[in-house]
Motif scaffolding. Structure first.
Motif, PDB file in Angstrom:
ATOM      1  N   GLY A  74     -52.338  -8.230  28.526  1.00  0.00           N
ATOM      2  CA  GLY A  74     -51.719  -9.458  28.114  1.00  0.00           C
ATOM      3  C   GLY A  74     -52.598 -10.433  27.066  1.00  0.00           C
ATOM      4  N   ASN A  75     -53.842  -9.917  27.305  1.00  0.00           N
ATOM      5  CA  ASN A  75     -54.699 -10.562  26.094  1.00  0.00           C
ATOM      6  C   ASN A  75     -54.653  -9.881  24.524  1.00  0.00           C
ATOM      7  OD1 ASN A  75     -55.863 -11.922  28.677  1.00  0.00           O
ATOM      8  ND2 ASN A  75     -57.253 -10.332  28.960  1.00  0.00           N
ATOM      9  N   GLU A  76     -53.949  -8.853  24.573  1.00  0.00           N
ATOM     10  CA  GLU A  76     -53.748  -8.443  23.419  1.00  0.00           C
ATOM     11  C   GLU A  76     -52.350  -8.398  22.700  1.00  0.00           C
ATOM     12  OE1 GLU A  76     -56.295  -4.626  22.927  1.00  0.00           O
ATOM     13  OE2 GLU A  76     -56.360  -4.817  24.998  1.00  0.00           O
ATOM     14  N   ILE A  77     -51.475  -8.346  23.573  1.00  0.00           N
ATOM     15  CA  ILE A  77     -49.972  -8.451  23.169  1.00  0.00           C
ATOM     16  C   ILE A  77     -49.109  -9.499  24.036  1.00  0.00           C
ATOM     17  CG2 ILE A  77     -49.574  -6.442  24.401  1.00  0.00           C
ATOM     18  CD1 ILE A  77     -47.504  -5.643  22.379  1.00  0.00           C
ATOM     19  N   ASN A  78     -48.675 -10.339  23.498  1.00  0.00           N
ATOM     20  CA  ASN A  78     -47.396 -11.143  24.485  1.00  0.00           C
ATOM     21  C   ASN A  78     -46.380 -10.391  24.935  1.00  0.00           C
ATOM     22  OD1 ASN A  78     -46.292 -13.408  25.526  1.00  0.00           O
ATOM     23  ND2 ASN A  78     -45.393 -14.057  23.453  1.00  0.00           N
ATOM     24  N   ILE A  79     -46.263 -10.225  26.343  1.00  0.00           N
ATOM     25  CA  ILE A  79     -45.149  -9.338  27.017  1.00  0.00           C
ATOM     26  C   ILE A  79     -44.215 -10.233  27.724  1.00  0.00           C
ATOM     27  CG2 ILE A  79     -45.064  -7.558  28.841  1.00  0.00           C
ATOM     28  CD1 ILE A  79     -47.927  -7.093  28.465  1.00  0.00           C
ATOM     29  N   ASN A  80     -43.163  -9.892  27.230  1.00  0.00           N
ATOM     30  CA  ASN A  80     -41.685 -10.713  27.655  1.00  0.00           C
ATOM     31  C   ASN A  80     -41.054  -9.580  28.383  1.00  0.00           C
ATOM     32  OD1 ASN A  80     -42.372 -13.429  26.280  1.00  0.00           O
ATOM     33  ND2 ASN A  80     -42.414 -11.666  24.846  1.00  0.00           N
ATOM     34  N   LEU A  81     -40.532 -10.112  29.609  1.00  0.00           N
ATOM     35  CA  LEU A  81     -39.291  -9.148  30.612  1.00  0.00           C
ATOM     36  C   LEU A  81     -38.066  -9.918  30.230  1.00  0.00           C
ATOM     37  CD1 LEU A  81     -41.076  -8.377  33.919  1.00  0.00           C
ATOM     38  CD2 LEU A  81     -41.288  -7.175  31.688  1.00  0.00           C
ATOM     39  N   VAL A  82     -37.311  -9.005  29.797  1.00  0.00           N
ATOM     40  CA  VAL A  82     -35.592  -9.359  29.677  1.00  0.00           C
ATOM     41  C   VAL A  82     -34.803  -8.839  30.773  1.00  0.00           C
ATOM     42  CG1 VAL A  82     -33.967  -9.828  28.198  1.00  0.00           C
ATOM     43  CG2 VAL A  82     -36.108  -9.784  27.207  1.00  0.00           C
ATOM     44  N   ILE A  83     -34.222  -9.310  31.629  1.00  0.00           N
ATOM     45  CA  ILE A  83     -33.515  -8.844  32.898  1.00  0.00           C
ATOM     46  C   ILE A  83     -32.324  -8.566  32.508  1.00  0.00           C
ATOM     47  CG2 ILE A  83     -33.128  -9.058  35.245  1.00  0.00           C
ATOM     48  CD1 ILE A  83     -36.095  -8.579  34.702  1.00  0.00           C
ATOM     49  N   GLU A  84     -31.637  -7.390  32.472  1.00  0.00           N
ATOM     50  CA  GLU A  84     -30.419  -7.250  32.174  1.00  0.00           C
ATOM     51  C   GLU A  84     -29.498  -7.156  33.475  1.00  0.00           C
ATOM     52  OE1 GLU A  84     -30.496  -4.112  28.394  1.00  0.00           O
ATOM     53  OE2 GLU A  84     -30.382  -3.287  30.294  1.00  0.00           O
ATOM     54  N   GLN A  85     -28.177  -7.657  33.474  1.00  0.00           N
ATOM     55  CA  GLN A  85     -27.501  -7.934  34.806  1.00  0.00           C
ATOM     56  C   GLN A  85     -26.643  -6.874  35.061  1.00  0.00           C
ATOM     57  OE1 GLN A  85     -27.982 -10.832  36.479  1.00  0.00           O
ATOM     58  NE2 GLN A  85     -29.718 -11.038  34.866  1.00  0.00           N
ATOM     59  N   LYS A  86     -26.475  -5.800  34.017  1.00  0.00           N
ATOM     60  CA  LYS A  86     -25.839  -4.586  34.359  1.00  0.00           C
ATOM     61  C   LYS A  86     -26.086  -3.566  33.301  1.00  0.00           C
ATOM     62  CE  LYS A  86     -22.115  -6.022  31.125  1.00  0.00           C
ATOM     63  NZ  LYS A  86     -20.673  -6.171  31.074  1.00  0.00           N
ATOM     64  N   THR A  87     -26.168  -2.490  33.798  1.00  0.00           N
ATOM     65  CA  THR A  87     -26.363  -1.130  33.164  1.00  0.00           C
ATOM     66  C   THR A  87     -25.431  -1.077  31.991  1.00  0.00           C
ATOM     67  OG1 THR A  87     -27.381  -0.320  34.924  1.00  0.00           O
ATOM     68  CG2 THR A  87     -27.068   1.256  33.091  1.00  0.00           C
ATOM     69  N   GLN A  88     -25.945  -0.854  30.694  1.00  0.00           N
ATOM     70  CA  GLN A  88     -24.808  -0.709  29.611  1.00  0.00           C
ATOM     71  C   GLN A  88     -25.671   0.427  28.704  1.00  0.00           C
ATOM     72  OE1 GLN A  88     -23.913  -4.360  28.668  1.00  0.00           O
ATOM     73  NE2 GLN A  88     -26.020  -5.220  28.269  1.00  0.00           N
ATOM     74  N   GLY A  89     -25.009   0.905  27.599  1.00  0.00           N
ATOM     75  CA  GLY A  89     -25.249   1.460  26.638  1.00  0.00           C
ATOM     76  C   GLY A  89     -26.422   1.026  25.800  1.00  0.00           C
ATOM     77  N   ILE A  90     -27.299   1.748  25.204  1.00  0.00           N
ATOM     78  CA  ILE A  90     -28.437   1.184  24.453  1.00  0.00           C
ATOM     79  C   ILE A  90     -28.175   0.319  23.537  1.00  0.00           C
ATOM     80  CG2 ILE A  90     -30.522   2.015  22.965  1.00  0.00           C
ATOM     81  CD1 ILE A  90     -30.810   4.497  24.631  1.00  0.00           C
TER      82      ILE A  90
END
Length: 246
Positions: A74-90
């Protein structure tokens, strides 16, 4: 080419790798010495990416947060988690992330891709062209070609791509390696046809539409082993390849 942002698509449930992925996402699994996600983040740092968005299945969010808390990346790159509510195509998942990367090029990386000696992240920095660039890997096994996205290459560009081709549709030994630099035009092309959004191949269809309209899509060849971890055998192969590097 300067690319500041990236997306890692790690929202799948990995059901074909059960029971090993019953409690863990594929990106969490150690590839010999460290989790795949940590390796991928290091590759992005090598490409000078400053911010990454990781798309995750909602049941694995806390697990990945804990994993990241044990690193200093995290000191080298800003990391963000995006939570998906359902599984879907890419492709549909990518469209939902549009607001995070709109307006500038970004690296797109599948969360279950392992590269023995990744070169894309080094070579992309050397390109000057402002266009889409896709990683290309070579397979001798027809079954592996038929399970991926097959390319027809000409000069410095991709002229045709076919998702999961039949044996008589194989155009070359080259397939998509699961990493690319995408531009806003990818989103626009996927959204052109509402019916297209119902197709699991919406991303590849959108890229094909761009090619047919004369847009240049370049490629970077990777001559090392590229493993898309679909099943447990793939996982064992990736671990073996990584171990052999030490």
């Amino acid at each position: 080419m300067k690319v500041n942002r990236a997306i890692i698509m790690a929202g799948g449930e990995g059901v074909r790798m059960n029971p090993i992925t019953k409690y863990f996402p594929k990106c969490y699994l150690p590839i010999y010495d460290e989790p795949l996600l940590i390796k991928q983040l290091k590759w992005l740092i090598e490409a000078n990416v400053k911010e990454v968005f990781i798309a995750l299945n909602q049941k694995f969010g806390d697990l990945i947060l804990t994993l990241l808390s044990y690193t200093d990346l995290g000191n080298e790159i800003n990391i963000n988690l995006v939570i998906e509510q359902k599984t879907q195509g890419i492709g549909v998942s990518l469209l939902e992330l549009k607001t995070y990367v709109a307006g500038e090029p970004f690296i797109f990386l599948l969360g279950d891709e392992y590269y023995e000696n990744p070169s894309f992240f080094k070579e992309i920095k050397k390109l000057d062209d402002d266009c889409i660039v896709m990683g290309a890997t070579s397979y001798k096994d027809k079954k592996r070609i038929m399970a991926g996205c097959n390319f027809e290459l000409k000069d410095d560009r991709i002229v045709t791509m076919v998702e999961k081709p039949k044996e008589n549709e194989i155009m070359s030994e080259w397939c998509w390696s699961g990493v690319s630099v995408f531009q806003d035009s990818v989103f626009d092309s996927m959204l052109e046809n509402e019916e297209q959004l119902k197709d699991n191949r919406v991303l590849i269809n959108g890229l094909t539409n761009l090619i047919e309209k004369g847009n240049k899509i370049m490629y970077l060849k990777d001559y090392s082993e590229n493993i898309n971890m679909t099943d447990i055998e793939d996982y064992y192969t990736a671990c073996s390849l990584e171990k052999n590097k030490y």
